[in-house]
Motif scaffolding. Structure first.
Motif, PDB file in Angstrom:
ATOM      1  N   ARG A 204     -12.223  21.718  30.235  1.00 45.90           N
ATOM      2  CA  ARG A 204     -11.587  22.372  29.093  1.00 45.90           C
ATOM      3  C   ARG A 204     -12.608  22.717  28.001  1.00 45.90           C
ATOM      4  O   ARG A 204     -12.433  22.351  26.828  1.00 45.90           O
ATOM      5  N   PRO A 205     -13.686  23.395  28.360  1.00 42.59           N
ATOM      6  CA  PRO A 205     -14.727  23.664  27.358  1.00 42.59           C
ATOM      7  C   PRO A 205     -14.315  24.768  26.389  1.00 42.59           C
ATOM      8  O   PRO A 205     -13.570  25.684  26.740  1.00 42.59           O
ATOM      9  N   THR A 206     -14.839  24.669  25.185  1.00 39.74           N
ATOM     10  CA  THR A 206     -14.681  25.769  24.231  1.00 39.74           C
ATOM     11  C   THR A 206     -15.723  26.828  24.565  1.00 39.74           C
ATOM     12  O   THR A 206     -16.686  26.587  25.308  1.00 39.74           O
ATOM     13  N   ASN A 207     -15.536  28.021  24.019  1.00 39.83           N
ATOM     14  CA  ASN A 207     -16.537  29.074  24.230  1.00 39.83           C
ATOM     15  C   ASN A 207     -17.895  28.659  23.683  1.00 39.83           C
ATOM     16  O   ASN A 207     -18.940  28.944  24.276  1.00 39.83           O
ATOM     17  N   HIS A 208     -17.884  27.979  22.550  1.00 41.26           N
ATOM     18  CA  HIS A 208     -19.142  27.514  21.959  1.00 41.26           C
ATOM     19  C   HIS A 208     -19.833  26.531  22.902  1.00 41.26           C
ATOM     20  O   HIS A 208     -21.060  26.579  23.090  1.00 41.26           O
ATOM     21  N   ALA A 209     -19.045  25.593  23.488  1.00 43.54           N
ATOM     22  CA  ALA A 209     -19.629  24.614  24.394  1.00 43.54           C
ATOM     23  C   ALA A 209     -20.213  25.292  25.632  1.00 43.54           C
ATOM     24  O   ALA A 209     -21.264  24.876  26.154  1.00 43.54           O
ATOM     25  N   THR A 210     -19.553  26.347  26.114  1.00 47.46           N
ATOM     26  CA  THR A 210     -20.067  27.068  27.285  1.00 47.46           C
ATOM     27  C   THR A 210     -21.417  27.706  26.988  1.00 47.46           C
ATOM     28  O   THR A 210     -22.367  27.595  27.783  1.00 47.46           O
ATOM     29  N   VAL A 211     -21.520  28.349  25.840  1.00 48.15           N
ATOM     30  CA  VAL A 211     -22.789  28.969  25.452  1.00 48.15           C
ATOM     31  C   VAL A 211     -23.872  27.914  25.249  1.00 48.15           C
ATOM     32  O   VAL A 211     -25.014  28.058  25.702  1.00 48.15           O
ATOM     33  N   GLN A 212     -23.523  26.819  24.576  1.00 49.79           N
ATOM     34  CA  GLN A 212     -24.503  25.752  24.338  1.00 49.79           C
ATOM     35  C   GLN A 212     -24.975  25.144  25.650  1.00 49.79           C
ATOM     36  O   GLN A 212     -26.164  24.809  25.799  1.00 49.79           O
ATOM     37  N   SER A 213     -24.048  25.003  26.615  1.00 51.17           N
ATOM     38  CA  SER A 213     -24.420  24.430  27.909  1.00 51.17           C
ATOM     39  C   SER A 213     -25.426  25.318  28.635  1.00 51.17           C
ATOM     40  O   SER A 213     -26.375  24.823  29.253  1.00 51.17           O
ATOM     41  N   ILE A 214     -25.236  26.632  28.566  1.00 54.38           N
ATOM     42  CA  ILE A 214     -26.160  27.564  29.217  1.00 54.38           C
ATOM     43  C   ILE A 214     -27.545  27.500  28.571  1.00 54.38           C
ATOM     44  O   ILE A 214     -28.579  27.426  29.246  1.00 54.38           O
ATOM     45  N   ILE A 215     -27.566  27.481  27.231  1.00 51.57           N
ATOM     46  CA  ILE A 215     -28.854  27.433  26.513  1.00 51.57           C
ATOM     47  C   ILE A 215     -29.570  26.124  26.813  1.00 51.57           C
ATOM     48  O   ILE A 215     -30.792  26.099  27.007  1.00 51.57           O
ATOM     49  N   ASN A 216     -28.827  25.021  26.895  1.00 50.96           N
ATOM     50  CA  ASN A 216     -29.443  23.735  27.214  1.00 50.96           C
ATOM     51  C   ASN A 216     -29.999  23.720  28.631  1.00 50.96           C
ATOM     52  O   ASN A 216     -31.105  23.214  28.878  1.00 50.96           O
ATOM     53  N   ALA A 217     -29.250  24.287  29.593  1.00 53.05           N
ATOM     54  CA  ALA A 217     -29.698  24.280  30.988  1.00 53.05           C
ATOM     55  C   ALA A 217     -30.938  25.139  31.185  1.00 53.05           C
ATOM     56  O   ALA A 217     -31.842  24.792  31.958  1.00 53.05           O
ATOM     57  N   LEU A 218     -31.003  26.262  30.483  1.00 49.91           N
ATOM     58  CA  LEU A 218     -32.157  27.167  30.618  1.00 49.91           C
ATOM     59  C   LEU A 218     -33.301  26.799  29.692  1.00 49.91           C
ATOM     60  O   LEU A 218     -34.362  27.457  29.744  1.00 49.91           O
ATOM     61  N   LYS A 219     -33.072  25.779  28.839  1.00 46.23           N
ATOM     62  CA  LYS A 219     -34.108  25.319  27.900  1.00 46.23           C
ATOM     63  C   LYS A 219     -34.637  26.477  27.053  1.00 46.23           C
ATOM     64  O   LYS A 219     -35.848  26.655  26.877  1.00 46.23           O
ATOM     65  N   LEU A 220     -33.683  27.259  26.520  1.00 43.57           N
ATOM     66  CA  LEU A 220     -34.058  28.411  25.713  1.00 43.57           C
ATOM     67  C   LEU A 220     -34.344  28.052  24.265  1.00 43.57           C
ATOM     68  O   LEU A 220     -34.933  28.865  23.540  1.00 43.57           O
ATOM     69  N   ASP A 222     -35.417  24.572  21.673  1.00 44.65           N
ATOM     70  CA  ASP A 222     -35.728  23.148  21.559  1.00 44.65           C
ATOM     71  C   ASP A 222     -34.662  22.432  20.730  1.00 44.65           C
ATOM     72  O   ASP A 222     -34.155  22.971  19.737  1.00 44.65           O
ATOM     73  N   GLY A 223     -34.365  21.217  21.117  1.00 44.47           N
ATOM     74  CA  GLY A 223     -33.463  20.382  20.334  1.00 44.47           C
ATOM     75  C   GLY A 223     -31.996  20.662  20.548  1.00 44.47           C
ATOM     76  O   GLY A 223     -31.147  20.087  19.844  1.00 44.47           O
ATOM     77  N   VAL A 224     -31.633  21.536  21.491  1.00 45.50           N
ATOM     78  CA  VAL A 224     -30.228  21.822  21.771  1.00 45.50           C
ATOM     79  C   VAL A 224     -29.783  20.938  22.941  1.00 45.50           C
ATOM     80  O   VAL A 224     -30.271  21.104  24.066  1.00 45.50           O
ATOM     81  N   SER A 225     -28.898  20.016  22.664  1.00 46.28           N
ATOM     82  CA  SER A 225     -28.432  19.092  23.696  1.00 46.28           C
ATOM     83  C   SER A 225     -27.248  19.677  24.454  1.00 46.28           C
ATOM     84  O   SER A 225     -26.719  20.740  24.097  1.00 46.28           O
ATOM     85  N   SER A 226     -26.842  18.988  25.480  1.00 49.43           N
ATOM     86  CA  SER A 226     -25.660  19.416  26.229  1.00 49.43           C
ATOM     87  C   SER A 226     -24.416  19.137  25.394  1.00 49.43           C
ATOM     88  O   SER A 226     -24.443  18.292  24.487  1.00 49.43           O
ATOM     89  N   PRO A 227     -23.316  19.835  25.646  1.00 49.35           N
ATOM     90  CA  PRO A 227     -22.088  19.595  24.880  1.00 49.35           C
ATOM     91  C   PRO A 227     -21.627  18.141  24.993  1.00 49.35           C
ATOM     92  O   PRO A 227     -21.956  17.431  25.956  1.00 49.35           O
ATOM     93  N   CYS A 228     -20.851  17.715  24.018  1.00 49.61           N
ATOM     94  CA  CYS A 228     -20.374  16.328  23.956  1.00 49.61           C
ATOM     95  C   CYS A 228     -18.937  16.224  24.449  1.00 49.61           C
ATOM     96  O   CYS A 228     -18.153  17.173  24.351  1.00 49.61           O
ATOM     97  N   CYS A 229     -18.610  15.058  24.943  1.00 49.00           N
ATOM     98  CA  CYS A 229     -17.250  14.754  25.393  1.00 49.00           C
ATOM     99  C   CYS A 229     -16.451  14.236  24.193  1.00 49.00           C
ATOM    100  O   CYS A 229     -16.749  13.166  23.647  1.00 49.00           O
TER     101      CYS A 229
END
Length: 263
Positions: A204-220, A222-229
């Motif tokens: 049930r991710p938000t749109n913001h969490a989806t974008v943040q997850s992509i940026i974190n996975a691609l390491k685009l 620095d300092g951006v962590s994976s979304p939180c539960c």
């Protein structure tokens, strides 16, 4: 529990000779002669300060059990106020609010905690449609926090997907039992687990969490962590409590229970 509201002591002439008195609560066995031998049974007794006002609570479980087994045995309760050595005080320096002469919020109350025979009461499904029915609302015994396990255990927790876990709250343990009458505790639940890339619909991710997850996975960045539960649905509970003026209030408190979790 018998709840009695202690009134402010009346002003007296001369120096005060008493600072405490003994309050006793009896179960009446013979209504016609309660002071006769065997006419009453002591349930609770303790010293009460003669300064200030507020609620006094006495445990009378044994009397209620007797009344439940035999309704005809309910001859009422007797409350006495005596000196420290059991000596009579005339007039009594301590008075409790009565249902006849005082505001309804200060009248005597009998607070019952019932048990339907199950190990834990379920959350009402009408008010909490997404909660699991087998989750206990008020556990019989609060679990004792354990020290953090080895690193491998903590790493395993992080690998678990984001989901809801029980969180038993005991109001006495967190210091709230002095003003909350009921319930004594509840299951607040909490969210724990990882939000790995890619985020599925079950997270049930938000749109913001989806974008943040992509940026974190691609390491685009620095300092951006994976979304939180975190909780994505919160529900309310009803609390019976004393307000600042010692009035009894029933109020619905919002956002007290994590209904479901998401990333």
């Amino acid at each position: 529990e018998l709840h009695l509201f202690r009134l402010w002591p009346k002003a007296t002439d001369g120096p005060k000779r008493h600072h405490f008195c003994q309050v006793s609560v009896y179960q009446v066995l013979e209504k016609s002669e309660p002071d006769a031998p065997g006419g009453k049974k002591l349930l609770a007794a303790r010293l009460v300060s003669l300064q200030g006002s507020g609620w006094e609570v006495f445990a009378i479980t044994q009397a209620v059990r007797d009344w439940t087994e035999d309704e005809s045995s309910n001859q009422g309760l007797l409350v006495t106020v005596q000196g420290l050595g059991g000596s009579p005080l005339d007039p009594p320096p301590l008075q409790f609010a009565s249902s006849r002469d005082h505001h309804e919020s200060k009248k005597p109350m009998l607070v019952l905690f019932t048990d339907d025979g199950r190990r834990g009461a379920s959350l009402p499904m009408a008010g909490f449609p997404d909660l699991q029915p087998q989750a206990p609302l008020l556990p019989a015994k609060m679990s004792v926090p354990k020290p953090a396990g080895p690193r491998s255990t903590r790493s395993l927790d992080r690998l678990q997907p984001c989901q809801r876990h029980p969180l038993s709250v005991d109001f006495e343990e967190i210091g709230w039992s002095g003003w909350i009458i009921s319930p004594r505790g509840y299951n607040a639940y909490h969210c724990k687990g990882s939000c790995p890339f890619p985020l599925g619909e079950n997270m049930r991710p938000t749109n913001h969490a989806t974008v943040q997850s992509i940026i974190n996975a691609l390491k685009l960045s620095d300092g951006v962590s994976s979304p939180c539960c975190v909780p994505d649905k919160l529900y309310s509970i009803n609390l019976l409590y004393f307000d600042d003026d010692e009035n009894v209030v029933l109020k619905q408190y919002d956002d007290m229970v994590a209904g479901s979790c998401g990333c």
